[in-house]
Design an enzyme around this catalytic site. Structure first.
Site, PDB file in Angstrom:
ATOM      1  N   ASP A  62       0.822  -1.210   0.000  1.00  0.00           N
ATOM      2  CA  ASP A  62       0.000   0.000   0.000  1.00  0.00           C
ATOM      3  C   ASP A  62       0.866   1.275   0.000  1.00  0.00           C
ATOM      4  OD1 ASP A  62      -2.077   1.729   0.311  1.00  0.00           O
ATOM      5  OD2 ASP A  62      -2.803   0.882   2.208  1.00  0.00           O
ATOM      6  N   ARG A 109     -12.117   2.375   7.851  1.00  0.00           N
ATOM      7  CA  ARG A 109     -10.726   2.738   7.534  1.00  0.00           C
ATOM      8  C   ARG A 109     -10.705   3.929   6.561  1.00  0.00           C
ATOM      9  NH1 ARG A 109      -5.532  -0.238   4.656  1.00  0.00           N
ATOM     10  NH2 ARG A 109      -4.057   0.309   6.245  1.00  0.00           N
ATOM     11  N   LYS A 150      -1.069  -8.529  -5.074  1.00  0.00           N
ATOM     12  CA  LYS A 150      -1.750  -8.754  -3.799  1.00  0.00           C
ATOM     13  C   LYS A 150      -3.057  -7.975  -3.861  1.00  0.00           C
ATOM     14  CE  LYS A 150      -1.071  -7.954   1.192  1.00  0.00           C
ATOM     15  NZ  LYS A 150      -0.122  -7.390   2.183  1.00  0.00           N
ATOM     16  N   TRP A 151      -4.169  -8.694  -3.884  1.00  0.00           N
ATOM     17  CA  TRP A 151      -5.499  -8.087  -4.051  1.00  0.00           C
ATOM     18  C   TRP A 151      -6.125  -7.965  -2.671  1.00  0.00           C
ATOM     19  CZ3 TRP A 151      -8.686  -7.671  -8.790  1.00  0.00           C
ATOM     20  CH2 TRP A 151      -9.991  -7.288  -8.529  1.00  0.00           C
ATOM     21  N   ASP A 152      -6.180  -6.733  -2.184  1.00  0.00           N
ATOM     22  CA  ASP A 152      -6.622  -6.512  -0.801  1.00  0.00           C
ATOM     23  C   ASP A 152      -8.062  -5.991  -0.769  1.00  0.00           C
ATOM     24  OD1 ASP A 152      -6.446  -6.354   1.959  1.00  0.00           O
ATOM     25  OD2 ASP A 152      -4.607  -5.170   1.960  1.00  0.00           O
ATOM     26  N   MET A 153      -8.673  -6.003   0.402  1.00  0.00           N
ATOM     27  CA  MET A 153     -10.057  -5.544   0.585  1.00  0.00           C
ATOM     28  C   MET A 153     -10.225  -5.254   2.074  1.00  0.00           C
ATOM     29  SD  MET A 153     -13.357  -6.192   1.429  1.00  0.00           S
ATOM     30  CE  MET A 153     -13.683  -7.909   1.688  1.00  0.00           C
ATOM     31  N   CYS A 179      -6.307 -11.156  -0.185  1.00  0.00           N
ATOM     32  CA  CYS A 179      -6.049 -10.558   1.121  1.00  0.00           C
ATOM     33  C   CYS A 179      -7.276  -9.746   1.489  1.00  0.00           C
ATOM     34  CB  CYS A 179      -4.827  -9.645   1.027  1.00  0.00           C
ATOM     35  SG  CYS A 179      -4.430  -8.774   2.563  1.00  0.00           S
ATOM     36  N   ASP A 197      -3.117 -10.555   9.274  1.00  0.00           N
ATOM     37  CA  ASP A 197      -2.217  -9.431   9.543  1.00  0.00           C
ATOM     38  C   ASP A 197      -1.418  -9.685  10.811  1.00  0.00           C
ATOM     39  OD1 ASP A 197      -2.696  -7.969   7.328  1.00  0.00           O
ATOM     40  OD2 ASP A 197      -3.863  -6.382   8.298  1.00  0.00           O
TER      41      ASP A 197
HETATM   42  C1  GLA Z   1      -4.212  -4.858   4.944  1.00  0.00           C
HETATM   43  C2  GLA Z   1      -3.302  -6.025   4.608  1.00  0.00           C
HETATM   44  C3  GLA Z   1      -1.895  -5.703   4.974  1.00  0.00           C
HETATM   45  C4  GLA Z   1      -1.446  -4.468   4.246  1.00  0.00           C
HETATM   46  C5  GLA Z   1      -2.388  -3.309   4.560  1.00  0.00           C
HETATM   47  C6  GLA Z   1      -2.069  -2.116   3.706  1.00  0.00           C
HETATM   48  O1  GLA Z   1      -4.339  -4.701   6.302  1.00  0.00           O
HETATM   49  O2  GLA Z   1      -3.742  -7.194   5.229  1.00  0.00           O
HETATM   50  O3  GLA Z   1      -1.038  -6.780   4.675  1.00  0.00           O
HETATM   51  O4  GLA Z   1      -1.428  -4.725   2.879  1.00  0.00           O
HETATM   52  O5  GLA Z   1      -3.735  -3.669   4.326  1.00  0.00           O
HETATM   53  O6  GLA Z   1      -2.908  -1.061   3.955  1.00  0.00           O
END
Ligand code: GLA
Length: 737
Positions: free
Chosen positions: A373, A449, A482-485, A532, A554
């Site tokens: 990020d 967030r 890494k596809w986050d949410m 993720c 995390d």
């Molecule tokens: C989430 C992910 C972390 C990181 C943060 C970045 O919490 O699980 O690994 O990538 O976002 O904001």
């Protein structure tokens, strides 16, 4: 030549279907009146002889359905395969469709069936697949209620050589009146064997998939999510086990919904200790309009059986997920050792800092760098820029493509973090399209967030994000995404849908998400996708059809990870469990664990690093180098080996597991003891699945497989130290050694 099924029989006299493959049997029948009854699921039988008549009972205070004649039985005790409601079955219904007259009851009876080779895909939804027509057979049983015009087609697939049945349902409106589906479970079945215990994976943010085991009583248990994601809180997988089932022996049924959104799993035990099990889309907030002639496809449910205990259950699931759910280039493929800069830098980085980490990591043997990020828009903290996937000009003035190029020149792969489903209020996308988020007109909107969820039910919204991602990916050498949410849904409302269709939004969102992932993974087949969601908030079977591995939590503390990874491994294979060695003191718990423990835990899955490699001491560097050399030497085993859990962190302090190859000729044993004890006993750990007739090279000695499985391995754990962990490799010696 017409298709001759070998795994699905239909006994026309008794009207019994039997799905069997020598490993598992599943039988269902058509009872008098046309009710589709559940007869049997479990250990393989050659021929199902029963007719289920013994299940036909009539109980007080439950009415009998009209027109039954001599066959008097009540629906409330009849083991059913897909229950409607309103005719005397007071258990939880699988199916509720609201009719124009306001009723939602349904009397579903057998209409027809067909048996076909292979396994059809589920339109728009992830699912397990057959490699060819000989790999699986599918039974479709059509039920209907002619009075209200709904038809329900139940699909059952049996795979060859797997103790696995999959089920899904298509609901069709067969008359000229519009209807609305309020509930369409993917599967339901009624067990008549009493005395089950329930095992499920519940938890929280940074505490995902803790294993909970409890006895069922006369009650209705609901394991669910209403968050718009499968969630950190309750994974859409669970098991029913016979009392006394251990890791190594005993009957265990596994259930898993292949879906990443709102789910509902119901386990209902009635007064006669019959257990109804059901799983599907959560009916909360769900209403799907079904125009005349239209159909609705539910997600898939996977059902498994073993009598080899929980390790047997896991072996079935791990093999199924690796072989028949994960697709594309990374199916059965080695996963790289990555270093990720999140805990190293958080938002505070520039190119020089990144390249320093890359250079240091390269010297340690790390194979890929993942930029997390903060690389886009003006994202210097978590308040801005989601939705603007353009390089952060101050942090990376030479550009992302340049950074990727330099990293590749150093002989490392390059990975990139995206959070495609989200939008920050402080973004260009939001300024141009405030209606792109899920929000209710006239209400302020609840941020999570500091961000909002994009309306992925809309094709135009998805396209806007996809175009930006492609603009990056087409010009940058990206090997890993890494596809986050990072938040769950609220104020679920789509500006693009009419009032009557708002109950469709969460499911349309999931279809949109899968569509986007399908397009990206098809367009960029060489990219390895890692799922993720604030760690493992969307660690589910649906995502695994697109993202071949998932960031597990995390929480990178090795002690916490023992429980998280142990629980996760009940269903999910090692190849999917992304696990990183992080710095000490740990950023979540301030705990200072040993490098040995951190290495052993993170190597039990897809190993990576989550630290600033420039800040490691000499001895830490040496330890990391050693971890990587060991991991590279045994990567196949550690990512695709057979996991046998030996000691549970949920039952005591010590945790142990063994990862072996299929033939038991080599294994890695992990033993962890978070807290040292006074006057400790020596540790003997009995191993499993080795060859009793062979000797093994282990810890510089030659020890018989029979001895290792009998007396056990003498575990060389430092006994006087907290946070102790050890990894032992053993290999069968050949006769001339
Ligand atoms: C989430 C992910 C972390 C990181 C943060 C970045 O919490 O699980 O690994 O990538 O976002 O904001």
């Amino acid at each position: 030549m017409s298709f001759q099924p070998t795994m699905i029989d239909y006994d026309e006299t008794n009207r019994v279907f039997h799905l069997h493959n020598g490993l598992v049997s599943y039988a269902l029948g058509v009872a008098p009146g046309g009710y589709l009854t559940h007869l049997y699921f479990g250990r393989a039988v050659r021929r199902y002889h029963g007719t289920g008549q013994e299940h036909h009972m009539s109980t007080s205070f439950s009415p009998l359905p009209a027109g039954q004649g001599a066959d008097v039985f009540g629906l409330n005790d009849l083991p059913l395969e897909y229950p409607g409601s309103g005719f005397g079955d007071y258990r939880v219904p699988a199916h509720e469709v609201v009719q124009p007259d306001g009723t939602a009851i349904a009397d579903l009876r057998y209409q027809s069936h067909r048996i076909t080779a292979g396994k059809p895909a589920l339109p728009g939804l992830p699912a397990t697949y057959a490699t060819d027509d000989s790999d699986a057979e599918t039974l479709t049983v059509v039920l209907g209620d002619p009075v209200n015009g709904t038809e329900v087609a139940l699909a059952y697939t049996i795979f060859r050589d797997r103790a696995v049945i999959t089920r899904s349902v298509v609901v069709t409106n067969r008359d000229s009146r519009p209807k609305a589906i309020r509930k369409a479970a993917s599967a339901s079945l009624d067990f008549t064997a009493p005395g089950f215990e329930l095992i499920h994976l519940s938890g929280s943010y940074a505490k995902e998939r803790h294993l909970v085991r409890e006895r069922l009583t006369q009650e209705t248990r609901i394991l669910d999510s209403k968050r718009g994601a499968s969630s950190h809180y309750q994974n859409p997988t669970f098991a029913l086990v016979a009392p006394g089932t251990t890791e190594h022996a005993g009957a265990a049924y596994g259930f898993g919904l292949v879906y990443s959104g709102n789910h509902e799993c119901v386990i209902e035990q009635n007064d006669r200790q019959q257990v109804r099990v059901m799983a599907g889309i959560n009916p909360a907030g769900f209403a799907w309009n079904l125009a005349p002639g239209a159909s609705f496809q539910t997600p898939e449910v996977i059902l498994t059986y073993t009598d080899q205990g929980l390790n047997g259950l896991s072996a079935t699931w791990h093999r199924l997920i690796n072989d028949r759910l994960i697709r594309g280039r990374y199916r059965h493929h080695d996963r790289p050792i990555v270093i990720n800069n999140w805990e190293a830098t958080y938002f505070d980085f520039d190119e020089a800092k990144i390249l320093a980490i890359v250079a240091a990591a390269k010297r340690l043997g790390v194979e890929a760098f993942v930029l997390d990020d903060g690389w886009f828009g003006h994202r210097d903290d978590d308040r801005s820029s989601l939705g603007d996937w353009v390089t952060h000009a101050q942090k990376l003035p030479a550009g992302l493509a340049h950074l990727a190029q330099v990293i590749h020149q150093q002989g490392m792969q390059f990975g990139l973090w995206f959070e495609p489903e989200m939008i920050s209020e402080d973004s260009e996308l939001f300024a141009a399209h405030p209606d792109y988020r899920l929000a209710i007109p006239g209400r302020a909107g609840s941020a999570g967030r500091h961000q909002f969820t994009l309306d992925f039910s809309r094709a135009d919204v998805r396209q806007a994000v996809l175009d930006q991602m492609c603009a990056v990916l087409d010009h940058t050498q990206v090997d890993f995404i890494k596809w986050d949410m990072n938040r769950n849904m609220s104020e679920v409302f789509s500006a693009a849908l009419p009032a009557y269709a708002q109950g469709e939004v969460t499911h349309r969102y999931m279809l949109g998400l899968y569509d986007m992932l399908e397009r990206l993974t098809t367009r960029y087949p060489e990219i390895l996708f890692e799922g993720c969601s604030g760690g493992g908030g969307r660690f589910d079977l649906g995502m695994l059809a697109y993202t071949s591995q998932i960031w597990t939590s995390d929480d990178t503390d090795a002690v916490s990870r023992l429980k998280i990874q142990y629980g996760t491994s009940l269903f999910y294979p090692l190849s999917t469990i992304s696990a990183h060695v992080s710095a000490v003191p740990n950023h979540q718990f301030q705990r200072v664990t040993s490098m040995a423990l951190r290495g052993a835990v993170a190597s039990s899955g897809v190993l990576g690093y989550e630290l600033d490699a420039t800040k490691l001491t000499e001895s830490e560097q040496a330890a990391v180098r050693e971890q990587i050399v060991f991991y590279q030497a045994h990567r196949r085993l550690l990512q695709y080996g057979r996991l046998t859990r030996l000691l549970s962190p949920f039952e005591g302090g010590d945790t142990a597991w063994q990862i072996s190859d299929d033939r038991g000729l080599e294994a890695v044993v992990v033993y962890a003891r978070p807290l040292a004890e006074e006057a400790p006993a020596v540790i003997r750990l009995r191993l499993f699945g080795l060859d009793a007739n062979r000797d093994y090279a282990v810890l510089g000695q030659r020890v018989g497989g029979d001895e290792l499985m009998g007396e056990g391995l003498l575990v060389p754990l430092p006994l006087s130290q907290d946070y102790a962990g050890v990894q032992v490799y053993l290999k069968a010696v050949t006769d001339d050694e």
